[in-house]
Enzyme design. Structure first.
Site, PDB file in Angstrom:
ATOM      1  N   ASN A 151     -20.975  35.759  17.031  1.00 42.79           N
ATOM      2  CA  ASN A 151     -20.357  35.110  15.878  1.00 42.79           C
ATOM      3  C   ASN A 151     -19.736  33.748  16.173  1.00 42.79           C
ATOM      4  O   ASN A 151     -19.642  32.906  15.284  1.00 42.79           O
ATOM      5  CB  ASN A 151     -19.332  36.047  15.210  1.00 42.79           C
ATOM      6  CG  ASN A 151     -18.260  36.522  16.161  1.00 42.79           C
ATOM      7  OD1 ASN A 151     -18.473  36.649  17.363  1.00 42.79           O
ATOM      8  ND2 ASN A 151     -17.085  36.788  15.625  1.00 42.79           N
ATOM      9  N   GLY A 227     -16.520  42.158  21.696  1.00 42.72           N
ATOM     10  CA  GLY A 227     -17.503  42.880  20.896  1.00 42.72           C
ATOM     11  C   GLY A 227     -16.900  44.123  20.271  1.00 42.72           C
ATOM     12  O   GLY A 227     -15.700  44.181  19.991  1.00 42.72           O
ATOM     13  N   SER A 228     -17.731  45.134  20.089  1.00 41.04           N
ATOM     14  CA  SER A 228     -17.308  46.327  19.370  1.00 41.04           C
ATOM     15  C   SER A 228     -16.473  47.246  20.256  1.00 41.04           C
ATOM     16  O   SER A 228     -16.648  47.284  21.482  1.00 41.04           O
ATOM     17  CB  SER A 228     -18.527  47.095  18.864  1.00 41.04           C
ATOM     18  OG  SER A 228     -19.203  47.721  19.944  1.00 41.04           O
ATOM     19  N   GLU A 247     -11.786  42.226  24.165  1.00 37.16           N
ATOM     20  CA  GLU A 247     -11.412  41.719  22.842  1.00 37.16           C
ATOM     21  C   GLU A 247     -12.326  42.428  21.858  1.00 37.16           C
ATOM     22  O   GLU A 247     -13.536  42.175  21.826  1.00 37.16           O
ATOM     23  CB  GLU A 247     -11.588  40.198  22.767  1.00 37.16           C
ATOM     24  CG  GLU A 247     -10.640  39.420  23.667  1.00 37.16           C
ATOM     25  CD  GLU A 247      -9.191  39.491  23.239  1.00 37.16           C
ATOM     26  OE1 GLU A 247      -8.938  39.829  22.068  1.00 37.16           O
ATOM     27  OE2 GLU A 247      -8.318  39.204  24.065  1.00 37.16           O
ATOM     28  N   LEU A 248     -11.742  43.296  21.011  1.00 39.24           N
ATOM     29  CA  LEU A 248     -12.565  44.223  20.234  1.00 39.24           C
ATOM     30  C   LEU A 248     -12.422  44.003  18.725  1.00 39.24           C
ATOM     31  O   LEU A 248     -12.308  42.877  18.273  1.00 39.24           O
ATOM     32  CB  LEU A 248     -12.232  45.656  20.658  1.00 39.24           C
ATOM     33  CG  LEU A 248     -12.335  45.911  22.176  1.00 39.24           C
ATOM     34  CD1 LEU A 248     -11.866  47.316  22.527  1.00 39.24           C
ATOM     35  CD2 LEU A 248     -13.742  45.661  22.680  1.00 39.24           C
ATOM     36  N   CYS A 281     -13.770  38.301  13.871  1.00 43.15           N
ATOM     37  CA  CYS A 281     -12.928  39.441  14.255  1.00 43.15           C
ATOM     38  C   CYS A 281     -11.667  39.533  13.408  1.00 43.15           C
ATOM     39  O   CYS A 281     -11.201  40.628  13.106  1.00 43.15           O
ATOM     40  CB  CYS A 281     -12.543  39.345  15.732  1.00 43.15           C
ATOM     41  SG  CYS A 281     -13.929  39.580  16.857  1.00 43.15           S
ATOM     42  N   GLU A 375     -14.301  48.193  10.435  1.00 44.49           N
ATOM     43  CA  GLU A 375     -14.479  46.744  10.427  1.00 44.49           C
ATOM     44  C   GLU A 375     -15.769  46.417   9.669  1.00 44.49           C
ATOM     45  O   GLU A 375     -16.859  46.798  10.098  1.00 44.49           O
ATOM     46  CB  GLU A 375     -14.555  46.195  11.854  1.00 44.49           C
ATOM     47  CG  GLU A 375     -14.704  44.688  11.915  1.00 44.49           C
ATOM     48  CD  GLU A 375     -14.671  44.164  13.339  1.00 44.49           C
ATOM     49  OE1 GLU A 375     -14.128  43.063  13.542  1.00 44.49           O
ATOM     50  OE2 GLU A 375     -15.187  44.849  14.246  1.00 44.49           O
TER      51      GLU A 375
END
Length: 473
Positions: A151, A227-228, A247-248, A281, A375
């Site tokens: 993204n 990511g996820s 970083e989720l 995010c 999300e």
């Protein structure tokens, strides 16, 4: 366009290639190399062998490498932005903004390269500390595996590369499968700097195969992943004792208190909800509005949303374009249908037009519907009425995520209440939770992650503290 792997400062062909398609036109845009395990091993060994040379660079040398990279990228700003729009369908206006941020991120990294320091310890505060002097220093971890999402293919990569170089680490970068062109472009630019060969490597291919090999390899000293949550938790479980920075996900919420002038906040709310098709995010996903403002807010927000331009991401006037994959349209439409079947109200959007999911607003969405508790990562926002700020805080906290949240209020007591009570990594007062600048500490709690980005803070993650004690007795 045939691309090559970048390993040990050399462009390397692969035995296998895959076709990269445009998310908007579905046309083939490049042939991307698929790395096998032997090639991944070669990249790891290149990074490992370059550790000593990188660690021996002076602060000035590291700063110059990053400054040169920023300058070259700035000169090729439009070309870089067009790459983002081509491979990810991000509208050009947002791609250009991403490049501007990326340049800034590398410049911040260049500055922080000169500010890495430890502290002195007051040893004689202890009974047996007299005559001793102690201090700490920060040292690079070594080789870092960076696994990045689609993204923000330039700026989120920069948040790995910039601090890693600034702190004297080497890097093996595995970019998202849909956005490898951005990573290869940065490799091309770094190749023009004085970065030691082997210190930066780019490999593309099957995420499961490459990712698992990187995560479990003994010569990788840290894994940094954006990511996820599902993938991030899997990485942490496989990584052993090496450092893992995650970083989720998020489903960012915003509280709109009474006495707020709605006309002033509609535009940022629209941008927060729909920029990059909501594939952010900290995209504004849940809006909680005081009951007395609900009707007016919906009217203004809906009107502004319906003015957004849908179309070709390479056109300057486009606000909304395609999601990263067609299957994302199908997933989100299923989530919308689920919410509607449970009593939600569709205010606008909710359909695909020429392959583009129209910006969508719903109200009365159940708190346990996917649109509320998961999300979305798409151009969908939910609006709910509340009777107090406390109610909004409770609703935002009722989530497995906790990245950022926002509150618009004219009441300082309500602002401080939200700051204290919201269970998130960042509280944004009188702005949307989508707000971010690249030097601030950015990260979340719960399933939103376990680390902080923002160059100074990432450098702390990417270095080891060493204690030095001198006995002068």
């Amino acid at each position: 366009m045939l691309k090559k792997l970048y390993i040990n400062g050399q462009w390397k062909e692969s035995t296998t290639y895959t076709i990269l398609y445009s998310p908007f036109t579905n046309e083939a845009i490049a042939q991307i190399p698929v790395a096998d395990i032997d090639t991944v091993e070669e990249a790891i060994q290149s990074a490992s062998q370059a550790k000593k040379e990188m660690a021996n660079l002076t602060s000035l040398e590291k700063s110059k490498i990053l400054t040169d990279l920023a300058n070259i990228l700035e000169q090729r700003r439009l070309e870089a932005a067009q790459i983002i729009s081509l491979e990810s369908a991000k509208p050009l206006k947002y791609s250009l903004a991403e490049i501007d941020r990326t340049v800034e991120t590398y410049r911040f990294s260049a500055e922080e390269a000169k500010r890495i320091s430890g502290e002195t310890i007051q040893m004689d505060a202890a009974k047996n500390g007299k005559g001793r002097v102690a201090y700490t220093q920060r040292e690079p971890l070594g080789a870092i595996a960076a696994i990045t999402p689609f993204n923000f293919p330039f700026n989120l990569v920069a948040h790995k590369i910039g601090p890693a170089i600034a702190s004297g680490n080497t890097i093996v970068l595995k970019p998202a499968s849909q956005t490898p062109l951005s990573a290869y472009f940065i490799a091309e630019l770094l190749d023009q700097t004085d970065l030691p060969k082997g210190a930066f490597n780019v490999i593309t291919g099957k995420g499961g195969l490459i990712g698992d090999y990187l995560v479990q390899h003994d010569e990788i000293d840290m894994v940094t992943f954006t990511g996820s949550p599902e993938v991030g938790i899997g990485i942490r479980n496989k990584a052993g004792l090496k450092k893992v920075a995650l970083e989720l996900g998020s489903n960012a919420g915003l509280i709109i208190d009474k006495n707020v002038t709605l006309q002033k906040i509609i535009e940022p709310c629209v941008v927060g909800a729909f920029s990059n098709q909501g594939q952010v995010c900290i995209s504004l996903q849940r809006i909680y509005v005081m009951q007395e403002l609900m009707e007016e807010f919906i009217e203004l927000f809906k009107k502004a949303t319906e003015k957004l331009n849908l179309g070709d991401p390479l056109e300057a006037h486009t606000d909304i374009s395609s999601l990263i994959h067609q299957k994302e349209n199908e997933r989100i439409l299923t989530w919308i249908d689920e919410a509607l079947s449970r009593g939600a109200t569709l205010l606008t959007g909710g359909e695909v037009m020429n392959g583009i999911l129209k910006p969508t607003i719903l109200s009365n969405v159940p708190v346990d519907a996917k649109l509320s508790c998961e999300e979305i990562f798409g151009p969908v926002v939910t609006i709910s009425s509340i009777n107090s700020v406390d109610e909004g805080i409770e609703a935002i906290n009722n989530s497995k995520y906790g990245l950022q949240a926002g509150i618009f209020t004219e009441n300082i007591k309500e602002a401080f209440k939200a700051i204290s009570a919201l269970k998130v990594g960042g509280v944004i007062v009188n702005d949307i939770p989508t707000y971010r600048v690249d030097q601030m500490p950015y990260g979340g709690v719960k399933q939103s992650g376990n680390a902080r980005e923002g160059i100074k803070y990432t450098i702390q993650e990417m270095t080891e503290m060493k204690l030095v004690v001198w006995n002068n007795n």
